[in-house]
Write a protein that holds these residues in place. Sequence first.
Motif, PDB file in Angstrom:
ATOM      1  N   ASN A 247     116.157  43.995 -45.609  1.00 56.39           N
ATOM      2  CA  ASN A 247     115.743  42.643 -45.929  1.00 56.39           C
ATOM      3  C   ASN A 247     114.967  42.742 -47.161  1.00 56.39           C
ATOM      4  O   ASN A 247     113.709  42.211 -47.357  1.00 56.39           O
ATOM      5  CB  ASN A 247     115.199  41.854 -45.078  1.00 56.39           C
ATOM      6  N   PRO A 248     115.376  43.447 -48.416  1.00 62.20           N
ATOM      7  CA  PRO A 248     114.451  43.803 -49.466  1.00 62.20           C
ATOM      8  C   PRO A 248     114.125  42.747 -50.575  1.00 62.20           C
ATOM      9  O   PRO A 248     114.827  41.667 -50.826  1.00 62.20           O
ATOM     10  CB  PRO A 248     115.334  44.876 -50.347  1.00 62.20           C
ATOM     11  N   VAL A 249     113.054  42.921 -50.941  1.00 60.39           N
ATOM     12  CA  VAL A 249     112.227  41.963 -52.185  1.00 60.39           C
ATOM     13  C   VAL A 249     112.085  43.032 -53.414  1.00 60.39           C
ATOM     14  O   VAL A 249     110.948  43.795 -53.377  1.00 60.39           O
ATOM     15  CB  VAL A 249     111.058  41.276 -51.658  1.00 60.39           C
ATOM     16  N   ARG A 250     113.047  42.832 -54.378  1.00 59.23           N
ATOM     17  CA  ARG A 250     113.000  43.818 -55.329  1.00 59.23           C
ATOM     18  C   ARG A 250     112.444  43.120 -56.785  1.00 59.23           C
ATOM     19  O   ARG A 250     111.852  43.603 -57.704  1.00 59.23           O
ATOM     20  CB  ARG A 250     114.219  44.226 -55.768  1.00 59.23           C
ATOM     21  N   GLU A 251     112.404  41.752 -56.644  1.00 60.25           N
ATOM     22  CA  GLU A 251     112.289  40.915 -57.832  1.00 60.25           C
ATOM     23  C   GLU A 251     111.854  39.569 -57.283  1.00 60.25           C
ATOM     24  O   GLU A 251     112.034  39.234 -56.276  1.00 60.25           O
ATOM     25  CB  GLU A 251     113.260  40.898 -58.865  1.00 60.25           C
ATOM     26  N   PRO A 252     110.910  39.043 -58.009  1.00 61.15           N
ATOM     27  CA  PRO A 252     110.399  37.782 -57.622  1.00 61.15           C
ATOM     28  C   PRO A 252     111.465  36.723 -56.900  1.00 61.15           C
ATOM     29  O   PRO A 252     111.107  35.931 -56.083  1.00 61.15           O
ATOM     30  CB  PRO A 252     109.658  37.239 -58.956  1.00 61.15           C
ATOM     31  N   LYS A 253     112.354  36.598 -57.545  1.00 63.06           N
ATOM     32  CA  LYS A 253     113.595  35.378 -57.042  1.00 63.06           C
ATOM     33  C   LYS A 253     113.851  35.936 -55.544  1.00 63.06           C
ATOM     34  O   LYS A 253     114.345  34.957 -54.711  1.00 63.06           O
ATOM     35  CB  LYS A 253     114.588  35.637 -57.821  1.00 63.06           C
ATOM     36  N   ASP A 254     113.619  37.049 -55.284  1.00 59.78           N
ATOM     37  CA  ASP A 254     113.718  37.540 -53.887  1.00 59.78           C
ATOM     38  C   ASP A 254     112.913  37.075 -52.856  1.00 59.78           C
ATOM     39  O   ASP A 254     113.311  36.980 -51.367  1.00 59.78           O
ATOM     40  CB  ASP A 254     113.981  39.168 -53.650  1.00 59.78           C
ATOM     41  N   LEU A 255     111.883  36.477 -53.009  1.00 61.35           N
ATOM     42  CA  LEU A 255     111.018  36.023 -52.146  1.00 61.35           C
ATOM     43  C   LEU A 255     111.239  34.519 -51.685  1.00 61.35           C
ATOM     44  O   LEU A 255     110.721  34.196 -50.483  1.00 61.35           O
ATOM     45  CB  LEU A 255     109.759  35.834 -52.942  1.00 61.35           C
TER      46      LEU A 255
ATOM     47  N   ARG B  60     110.835  51.625 -47.099  1.00 64.02           N
ATOM     48  CA  ARG B  60     109.840  50.855 -48.049  1.00 64.02           C
ATOM     49  C   ARG B  60     110.596  50.360 -49.320  1.00 64.02           C
ATOM     50  O   ARG B  60     111.158  51.273 -49.962  1.00 64.02           O
ATOM     51  CB  ARG B  60     108.467  51.507 -48.048  1.00 64.02           C
ATOM     52  N   VAL B  61     110.409  49.124 -49.535  1.00 66.60           N
ATOM     53  CA  VAL B  61     110.775  48.742 -50.942  1.00 66.60           C
ATOM     54  C   VAL B  61     109.757  48.008 -51.685  1.00 66.60           C
ATOM     55  O   VAL B  61     108.859  47.415 -50.938  1.00 66.60           O
ATOM     56  CB  VAL B  61     111.897  47.814 -50.774  1.00 66.60           C
ATOM     57  N   ASP B  62     109.278  48.367 -52.791  1.00 64.97           N
ATOM     58  CA  ASP B  62     107.933  47.992 -53.460  1.00 64.97           C
ATOM     59  C   ASP B  62     108.235  47.011 -54.800  1.00 64.97           C
ATOM     60  O   ASP B  62     109.249  47.102 -55.404  1.00 64.97           O
ATOM     61  CB  ASP B  62     107.388  49.152 -54.060  1.00 64.97           C
ATOM     62  N   MET B  63     107.703  45.811 -54.844  1.00 59.46           N
ATOM     63  CA  MET B  63     107.684  45.089 -56.094  1.00 59.46           C
ATOM     64  C   MET B  63     106.330  44.683 -56.490  1.00 59.46           C
ATOM     65  O   MET B  63     105.291  44.191 -55.852  1.00 59.46           O
ATOM     66  CB  MET B  63     108.384  43.629 -55.634  1.00 59.46           C
ATOM     67  N   SER B  64     105.886  45.353 -57.471  1.00 60.55           N
ATOM     68  CA  SER B  64     104.436  45.446 -57.912  1.00 60.55           C
ATOM     69  C   SER B  64     104.334  44.224 -58.453  1.00 60.55           C
ATOM     70  O   SER B  64     104.811  43.480 -59.038  1.00 60.55           O
ATOM     71  CB  SER B  64     104.165  46.517 -59.009  1.00 60.55           C
ATOM     72  N   LEU B  65     102.861  43.660 -58.231  1.00 57.08           N
ATOM     73  CA  LEU B  65     102.265  42.461 -58.820  1.00 57.08           C
ATOM     74  C   LEU B  65     102.443  42.500 -60.508  1.00 57.08           C
ATOM     75  O   LEU B  65     103.051  41.335 -61.088  1.00 57.08           O
ATOM     76  CB  LEU B  65     100.779  42.133 -58.562  1.00 57.08           C
TER      77      LEU B  65
ATOM     78  N   PRO C  66      97.378  48.244 -58.883  1.00 55.29           N
ATOM     79  CA  PRO C  66      98.254  48.617 -57.441  1.00 55.29           C
ATOM     80  C   PRO C  66      98.769  47.545 -56.679  1.00 55.29           C
ATOM     81  O   PRO C  66      99.441  48.016 -55.937  1.00 55.29           O
ATOM     82  CB  PRO C  66      97.374  49.654 -56.992  1.00 55.29           C
ATOM     83  N   PHE C  67      98.088  46.278 -56.706  1.00 54.72           N
ATOM     84  CA  PHE C  67      98.732  45.456 -55.786  1.00 54.72           C
ATOM     85  C   PHE C  67     100.163  45.207 -55.694  1.00 54.72           C
ATOM     86  O   PHE C  67     100.809  45.139 -56.593  1.00 54.72           O
ATOM     87  CB  PHE C  67      98.053  44.081 -56.041  1.00 54.72           C
ATOM     88  N   THR C  68     100.763  45.332 -54.612  1.00 53.44           N
ATOM     89  CA  THR C  68     102.156  45.706 -54.237  1.00 53.44           C
ATOM     90  C   THR C  68     102.678  44.620 -53.315  1.00 53.44           C
ATOM     91  O   THR C  68     101.976  44.419 -52.179  1.00 53.44           O
ATOM     92  CB  THR C  68     102.680  46.898 -53.984  1.00 53.44           C
ATOM     93  N   TYR C  69     103.897  44.128 -53.358  1.00 56.83           N
ATOM     94  CA  TYR C  69     104.516  43.450 -52.169  1.00 56.83           C
ATOM     95  C   TYR C  69     105.634  44.421 -51.580  1.00 56.83           C
ATOM     96  O   TYR C  69     106.625  44.819 -52.377  1.00 56.83           O
ATOM     97  CB  TYR C  69     105.198  42.199 -52.712  1.00 56.83           C
ATOM     98  N   PHE C  70     105.216  44.556 -50.257  1.00 60.89           N
ATOM     99  CA  PHE C  70     106.188  45.820 -49.668  1.00 60.89           C
ATOM    100  C   PHE C  70     107.191  45.140 -48.632  1.00 60.89           C
ATOM    101  O   PHE C  70     106.987  44.246 -48.008  1.00 60.89           O
ATOM    102  CB  PHE C  70     105.383  46.647 -48.685  1.00 60.89           C
ATOM    103  N   SER C  71     108.648  45.438 -48.730  1.00 58.94           N
ATOM    104  CA  SER C  71     109.611  45.061 -47.798  1.00 58.94           C
ATOM    105  C   SER C  71     110.304  46.308 -47.447  1.00 58.94           C
ATOM    106  O   SER C  71     109.807  47.349 -47.716  1.00 58.94           O
ATOM    107  CB  SER C  71     110.522  43.979 -48.437  1.00 58.94           C
ATOM    108  N   LEU C  72     111.307  45.922 -46.473  1.00 58.72           N
ATOM    109  CA  LEU C  72     112.281  46.917 -46.140  1.00 58.72           C
ATOM    110  C   LEU C  72     113.698  46.987 -46.676  1.00 58.72           C
ATOM    111  O   LEU C  72     114.004  45.833 -47.008  1.00 58.72           O
ATOM    112  CB  LEU C  72     112.315  46.991 -44.431  1.00 58.72           C
ATOM    113  N   GLU C  73     114.324  48.063 -46.698  1.00 61.06           N
ATOM    114  CA  GLU C  73     115.656  48.149 -47.199  1.00 61.06           C
ATOM    115  C   GLU C  73     116.604  47.065 -46.463  1.00 61.06           C
ATOM    116  O   GLU C  73     117.508  46.470 -47.187  1.00 61.06           O
ATOM    117  CB  GLU C  73     116.188  49.401 -47.202  1.00 61.06           C
TER     118      GLU C  73
END
Length: 347
Positions: free
Chosen positions: A136-144, A210-215, A127-134
């Motif tokens: 400034n969202p991180v939806r996929e790894p390149k968004d990091l 909230r925007v989720d990107m799971s590990l 369940p480990f997840t990277y959380f961001s906001l709409e």
Amino acid sequence: MTRDISPALSRRSVLKSLGAVGAAACTGTFVSIEKAFAQDLQTVTLQLGWLASNGILGEVAADEQGFFAEEGLALDIVPGGPNIDGVASVASGRANIGSISSSPSLMLARSAGLPVKCIAAGYQRHPFTYFSLEKNPVREPKDLVGKRVATNGTARILLEALLAKNGISEDDVEVLVMGSDMAPLMTGQADVVTGWRTNTSALEILGDQRVDMSLWDAGIQLYANPYYVTDQTLSESPELVQGMLRAIAKGWGWVHENPEAAVDILVSRYPNLDRENELKTVGMVLDYSFNDATAERGWGTMTKENWQAQIDAYDSLGQFENAAPAVDDVMTLSVLEETADARPNYG
């Protein structure tokens, strides 16, 4: 670049603690199971990696419904905590079976010389997840890239593995060391915070933006809540190990069929947990526990290929104190095979 935005971490680093206890725990002494006098049952101890939570819904349900008693066993659940090394407790024989948050802990333990081996995976996806906001969202790894990511010290390696898997330089991400607080995202100190998606109470502050990107979806596919025993317990008491796993598996099957009643059992035993919050979360817990793989091979299933991929990823990042452990030393499918008929096939 790394900055610390939190007080000193209270929980010891997994890497350091596993290495420190390695020598002491290598003896693998097995503590005999005591009799539960009132019911003439053998008491078995389940050592948790952290505090009691909805991750043990199946265990408390199994105990309440008599599934352990059917195996001639009585269950004693021992919580972990910031000053408790659960893996060392099992490795030294103080506990009969353990459950820990994340599968890499067992790989690291084995590399450090602790004689423990995984026998089942409680959560099929971590369940480990990277959380961001709409905004400034991180939806996929390149968004990091270019983002400030706040994560706790022991989870730093997960971010490193994610970046390496996706060909992103660590120099392109600013890492902030945080505790379990989600506030840095809301205050603008961080663009991304991390945590378990099942920790719904902590995530409430993030609201509907909230925007989720799971590990897992980002390419690092770990198991959560894996169960493990010592080599000695596995070889000398296979029927005991099978009995414990049968009872736990039946408990999780019962939770699948009776989620609200299972929450009531959990909260009655751990009154510090909030019933309404647990009711909001139980469906998510079941989604992590059951999927297409469990529909085909039963609750607790896992694959050697997944474990090998985890070992390879950690080895490529230089995480093992000694040589990378062999996959057959880290996990076994033998207990799952022997308990196949008792493990529920829900998806």
